[in-house]
Design an enzyme around this catalytic site. Structure first.
Site, PDB file in Angstrom:
ATOM      1  N   ASP A   1       0.867  -1.180   0.000  1.00 35.65           N
ATOM      2  CA  ASP A   1       0.000   0.000   0.000  1.00 35.65           C
ATOM      3  C   ASP A   1       0.899   1.224   0.000  1.00 35.65           C
ATOM      4  O   ASP A   1       1.095   1.875   1.022  1.00 35.65           O
ATOM      5  CB  ASP A   1      -0.909  -0.026   1.234  1.00 35.65           C
ATOM      6  CG  ASP A   1      -1.820   1.198   1.309  1.00 35.65           C
ATOM      7  OD1 ASP A   1      -1.968   1.893   0.291  1.00 35.65           O
ATOM      8  OD2 ASP A   1      -2.376   1.452   2.394  1.00 35.65           O
TER       9      ASP A   1
ATOM     10  N   ASP B   1       2.578   7.046  -4.619  1.00 34.30           N
ATOM     11  CA  ASP B   1       2.948   6.968  -6.030  1.00 34.30           C
ATOM     12  C   ASP B   1       4.466   6.800  -6.162  1.00 34.30           C
ATOM     13  O   ASP B   1       5.218   7.057  -5.213  1.00 34.30           O
ATOM     14  CB  ASP B   1       2.475   8.231  -6.751  1.00 34.30           C
ATOM     15  CG  ASP B   1       0.972   8.227  -6.963  1.00 34.30           C
ATOM     16  OD1 ASP B   1       0.528   7.565  -7.922  1.00 34.30           O
ATOM     17  OD2 ASP B   1       0.251   8.852  -6.169  1.00 34.30           O
TER      18      ASP B   1
END
Length: 284
Positions: free
Chosen positions: A157, A160
């Site tokens: 998780d 970017d």
């Protein structure tokens, strides 16, 4: 009317803007600039280095799909590794699975976790106190490279692929994850919005292909991740795990007793059926 605005400028030539009712917390940590503010439509909003990460209103879509797809696809997910996920949303969903016996979560920035506990308590919903959790503050890629632990499912998780999150999209990271998976294990990762980030699908596909016998992508719609459908990367050495019938997934889902807001067995199966432009992007 609120006068302060927060502009996210992740993409050249495109931005989204939020009205800020109140800034609740702001700090420059040793790793990144972190801010949390309140917006009338999305509730509390977390941003890192100018990029929206999560909101109270729509976080369930992302967290449920990144978690429940691999955990219901796996035949016996006992040990789970979460890389990143400092807000606690993935951890919350993982710990809802009673068959999971151990969760290791590796977050690079303690400030994110402490902030989330205080200002986004619904994301973790008490999961940081779960006795199955081993919480580690470390660079996720470095941890995966050096640990001797094995896992059934690894969930990346990440932010970017810029700044601290860039290494989590590298071939070396994927290879290290492969080494840390038990036979039949699954890796899933955040993989951007392919309409606006087409290189991410192409590059991730090229980096996963030499490492895993099977890789693909599946999709989720998250309103605050603007630009269309978001892709999540999937990798395993067992291709049958992503090809299971809706009936099989539905039986596992029913047995779990979980109630969800986005995920269901039909969405699970359908998420792997991708628009043609994403399939073309995979092929470069």
């Amino acid at each position: 009317m609120p006068e302060q605005q927060y502009r996210e400028t992740l993409y050249a030539g495109w931005c989204q803007q939020f009205e800020v009712e109140e800034i609740l917390y702001e700090v420059k940590t040793g790793h990144q600039h972190l801010v949390i503010f309140r917006n009338a439509k999305f509730g509390r909003v977390l941003a890192l280095d100018g990029i929206i990460q999560t909101t109270e209103t729509d976080e369930f879509a992302y967290h449920e799909m990144l978690t429940h797809v691999p955990l219901f696809a796996h035949r016996a997910p006992r040990r789970v590794l979460i890389v990143g996920g400092g807000d606690g949303g993935i951890l919350r969903e993982v710990t809802r699975h009673a068959e999971v016996e151990h969760v290791t979560m590796v977050e690079i920035d303690p400030a994110v976790t402490e902030m989330a506990k205080q200002f986004l308590p619904g994301h973790s919903a008490g999961a940081f106190d779960d006795p199955r959790l081993n919480l580690v503050f470390d660079d996720g890629a470095a941890f995966v490279a050096k640990t001797e632990e094995k896992f059934d499912v690894i969930i990346s998780d990440s932010t970017d692929p810029v700044g601290p999150g860039e290494v989590l999209f590298s071939g070396g990271f994927y290879a290290a994850c492969h080494q840390r998976l038990n036979p039949g294990g699954i890796l899933v990762t955040q993989n951007g919005v392919p309409f606006l980030q087409p290189d991410e699908v192409r590059d991730t596909s090229r980096r996963l292909a030499p490492v895993f016998a099977d890789h693909h992508f599946y999709q989720v719609a998250v309103p605050t991740y603007v630009g269309g459908l978001m892709t999540l990367a999937w990798a395993s050495d067992d291709a049958s795990l992503r090809q299971q019938s809706q009936e099989v997934i539905a039986a596992r889902f029913a047995a779990s007793g979980l109630r969800t807001r986005y995920y269901n067995p039909g969405v699970h199966v359908g998420a792997f059926h991708l628009p043609q432009f994403i399939l073309d992007g995979m092929a470069g």
